[in-house]
Scaffold this active site. Structure first.
Site, mmCIF file in Angstrom:
data_model
loop_
_atom_site.group_PDB
_atom_site.id
_atom_site.type_symbol
_atom_site.label_atom_id
_atom_site.label_comp_id
_atom_site.label_asym_id
_atom_site.label_seq_id
_atom_site.Cartn_x
_atom_site.Cartn_y
_atom_site.Cartn_z
ATOM 1 N N GLY A 15 -72.351 27.861 49.683
ATOM 2 C CA GLY A 15 -71.504 27.318 50.745
ATOM 3 C C GLY A 15 -72.135 26.227 51.596
ATOM 4 O O GLY A 15 -71.760 26.061 52.759
ATOM 5 N N ASN A 17 -71.647 23.048 51.131
ATOM 6 C CA ASN A 17 -70.546 22.104 51.370
ATOM 7 C C ASN A 17 -69.604 22.628 52.452
ATOM 8 O O ASN A 17 -69.154 21.870 53.317
ATOM 9 C CB ASN A 17 -69.777 21.829 50.082
ATOM 10 C CG ASN A 17 -70.440 20.762 49.229
ATOM 11 O OD1 ASN A 17 -70.440 19.591 49.589
ATOM 12 N ND2 ASN A 17 -71.037 21.182 48.133
ATOM 13 N N ARG A 68 -55.369 35.322 34.612
ATOM 14 C CA ARG A 68 -55.743 34.201 35.481
ATOM 15 C C ARG A 68 -54.576 33.860 36.416
ATOM 16 O O ARG A 68 -54.753 33.628 37.614
ATOM 17 C CB ARG A 68 -56.099 32.990 34.606
ATOM 18 C CG ARG A 68 -56.695 31.822 35.356
ATOM 19 C CD ARG A 68 -57.073 30.692 34.405
ATOM 20 N NE ARG A 68 -58.084 31.066 33.449
ATOM 21 C CZ ARG A 68 -59.400 31.135 33.713
ATOM 22 N NH1 ARG A 68 -59.846 30.818 34.912
ATOM 23 N NH2 ARG A 68 -60.255 31.492 32.787
ATOM 24 N N MET A 93 -66.202 28.336 41.441
ATOM 25 C CA MET A 93 -66.612 28.215 40.048
ATOM 26 C C MET A 93 -65.674 28.970 39.116
ATOM 27 O O MET A 93 -66.105 29.728 38.252
ATOM 28 C CB MET A 93 -68.055 28.709 39.883
ATOM 29 C CG MET A 93 -69.045 27.974 40.774
ATOM 30 S SD MET A 93 -69.023 26.170 40.570
ATOM 31 C CE MET A 93 -70.025 26.033 39.113
ATOM 32 N N LEU A 96 -58.686 27.122 37.415
ATOM 33 C CA LEU A 96 -57.389 27.504 37.984
ATOM 34 C C LEU A 96 -56.289 27.216 36.961
ATOM 35 O O LEU A 96 -56.392 26.263 36.177
ATOM 36 C CB LEU A 96 -57.154 26.714 39.273
ATOM 37 C CG LEU A 96 -58.111 27.114 40.408
ATOM 38 C CD1 LEU A 96 -58.207 26.031 41.468
ATOM 39 C CD2 LEU A 96 -57.696 28.447 41.028
ATOM 40 N N ASN A 110 -61.514 18.839 44.723
ATOM 41 C CA ASN A 110 -62.727 19.515 44.258
ATOM 42 C C ASN A 110 -63.899 18.559 44.414
ATOM 43 O O ASN A 110 -63.724 17.340 44.415
ATOM 44 C CB ASN A 110 -62.552 19.899 42.779
ATOM 45 C CG ASN A 110 -63.638 20.846 42.279
ATOM 46 O OD1 ASN A 110 -64.430 21.389 43.058
ATOM 47 N ND2 ASN A 110 -63.682 21.034 40.969
ATOM 48 N N HIS A 112 -67.663 17.726 42.598
ATOM 49 C CA HIS A 112 -68.398 17.999 41.354
ATOM 50 C C HIS A 112 -69.698 17.205 41.358
ATOM 51 O O HIS A 112 -69.703 16.036 41.743
ATOM 52 C CB HIS A 112 -67.528 17.606 40.154
ATOM 53 C CG HIS A 112 -68.197 17.863 38.845
ATOM 54 N ND1 HIS A 112 -68.276 19.124 38.282
ATOM 55 C CD2 HIS A 112 -68.865 17.029 37.998
ATOM 56 C CE1 HIS A 112 -68.944 19.057 37.147
ATOM 57 N NE2 HIS A 112 -69.309 17.796 36.952
ATOM 58 N N SER A 139 -68.724 13.461 42.814
ATOM 59 C CA SER A 139 -67.352 12.962 42.868
ATOM 60 C C SER A 139 -66.486 13.958 43.634
ATOM 61 O O SER A 139 -66.644 15.173 43.469
ATOM 62 C CB SER A 139 -66.752 12.854 41.459
ATOM 63 O OG SER A 139 -67.587 12.131 40.588
ATOM 64 N N GLU A 145 -54.644 19.218 35.661
ATOM 65 C CA GLU A 145 -54.694 20.334 34.713
ATOM 66 C C GLU A 145 -55.980 20.369 33.888
ATOM 67 O O GLU A 145 -56.343 21.399 33.339
ATOM 68 C CB GLU A 145 -53.488 20.286 33.760
ATOM 69 C CG GLU A 145 -52.224 20.943 34.294
ATOM 70 C CD GLU A 145 -51.502 20.086 35.331
ATOM 71 O OE1 GLU A 145 -51.884 18.893 35.486
ATOM 72 O OE2 GLU A 145 -50.588 20.604 35.994
ATOM 73 N N GLY A 146 -56.667 19.250 33.766
ATOM 74 C CA GLY A 146 -57.864 19.196 32.921
ATOM 75 C C GLY A 146 -59.100 19.721 33.643
ATOM 76 O O GLY A 146 -59.061 20.059 34.825
ATOM 77 N N ASP A 148 -62.156 18.869 35.394
ATOM 78 C CA ASP A 148 -62.824 17.759 36.099
ATOM 79 C C ASP A 148 -62.280 16.394 35.680
ATOM 80 O O ASP A 148 -63.040 15.422 35.568
ATOM 81 C CB ASP A 148 -64.350 17.819 35.884
ATOM 82 C CG ASP A 148 -64.955 19.113 36.416
ATOM 83 O OD1 ASP A 148 -64.466 19.625 37.443
ATOM 84 O OD2 ASP A 148 -65.906 19.620 35.806
HETATM 85 C C1 GAR Z 1 -72.052 21.979 44.428
HETATM 86 O O1 GAR Z 1 -73.094 21.231 43.853
HETATM 87 C C2 GAR Z 1 -70.723 21.602 43.789
HETATM 88 O O2 GAR Z 1 -70.627 20.265 43.464
HETATM 89 C C3 GAR Z 1 -70.766 22.470 42.557
HETATM 90 O O3 GAR Z 1 -71.276 23.708 42.999
HETATM 91 C C4 GAR Z 1 -72.179 23.461 44.071
HETATM 92 C C5 GAR Z 1 -71.785 24.356 45.233
HETATM 93 O O4 GAR Z 1 -72.737 24.288 46.246
HETATM 94 N N1 GAR Z 1 -69.446 22.608 41.998
HETATM 95 C C6 GAR Z 1 -69.210 22.529 40.688
HETATM 96 O O5 GAR Z 1 -70.088 22.406 39.862
HETATM 97 C C7 GAR Z 1 -67.750 22.645 40.297
HETATM 98 N N2 GAR Z 1 -67.569 22.267 38.950
HETATM 99 P P1 GAR Z 1 -72.438 24.952 47.678
HETATM 100 O O6 GAR Z 1 -71.899 26.366 47.419
HETATM 101 O O7 GAR Z 1 -73.790 25.000 48.338
HETATM 102 O O8 GAR Z 1 -71.453 24.088 48.407
#
Ligand code: GAR
Length: 210
Positions: A15, A17, A68, A93, A96, A110, A112, A139, A145-146, A148
């Site tokens: 967390g 971010n 899901r 992670m 969806l 999102n 990435h 990014s 739907e895809g 990333d």
């Molecule tokens: C981040 O680096 C984010 O970009 C990645 O998980 C990490 C979460 O860090 N997300 C992905 O890879 C999604 N495909 P955080 O929990 O410290 O924010």
């Protein structure tokens, strides 16, 4: 002044971010109201971070749902109960369903850890090192739907150094994530983004927007 944008944040891990979003919101730099933080993983640091700031949290285990789609329906139910208008995936992670993505179209973003479309999916930082990339980054994009594949709102580049490990590159990329994810949210909250098909016009790439 317009009212702050009601936001829901989905997490699965540490967390950092989420913390960057909370910090900018608390310092008055982000016109949002974080209504709810939901994790599909129990007792993660991200939930503790939210609780420390008095934000409502939920742990919803995907394992307690038969499919899901059933899990995603529950996510939408909770998000709508909180009248959320923007859903932010901040280290969430789990894939969806297309129903969830269609329901939240252009209201779901999102972050990435690569410059998409390079290195989608898991372990993007390791993919960049293994490939021998000299640049990588992060990014923020509208989820489609895809995997990333959605349209990019903002990206940032960092160098990949010859002695980088997955951890050192991840740290360098995270510092940029903590800048661009709140920036994308700010633009959306301020109505400063225009969408035309796959193209996203922002104040950074188009002087006519705001
Ligand atoms: C981040 O680096 C984010 O970009 C990645 O998980 C990490 C979460 O860090 N997300 C992905 O890879 C999604 N495909 P955080 O929990 O410290 O924010």
């Amino acid at each position: 002044m317009s009212s702050p944008l009601p936001v829901g944040i989905l997490v699965s891990g540490s967390g950092t971010n989420l913390q960057a979003i909370i910090d900018q919101q608390e310092s008055g730099d982000l016109p949002i109201d974080i209504k709810i933080v939901i994790s599909n993983v129990e007792a993660v640091l991200a939930l503790q971070r939210a609780q420390r700031h008095g934000i409502d949290t939920r742990y919803i285990s995907h394992k307690s749902f038969a499919s899901r789609l059933a899990f995603d329906i529950e996510l939408t139910r909770v998000l709508e109960k909180y009248r959320v208008e923007l859903v932010v995936l901040a280290g969430f992670m789990r894939l969806l369903s297309s129903d969830f993505v269609a329901h939240w179209k252009h209201r779901l973003i999102n972050v990435h850890p690569s410059i998409l479309p390079a290195f989608p999916g898991l372990h993007a930082q390791r993919q960049a090192i293994d490939y021998g990339a000299k640049l990588s980054g992060c990014s923020v994009f509208f989820v489609d739907e895809g995997m990333d594949t959605g349209s990019s709102i903002i990206q940032a580049a960092v160098p990949v150094l010859s002695d980088d490990t997955e951890e050192s590159l991840s740290e360098r990329i995270l510092r940029e994530e903590h800048r661009i994810l709140p920036q994308a949210i700010r633009w959306i909250a301020e109505g400063a983004i225009r969408i035309e098909g796959r193209r996203i016009y922002t104040p950074e790439n188009n002087s006519e927007v705001n």
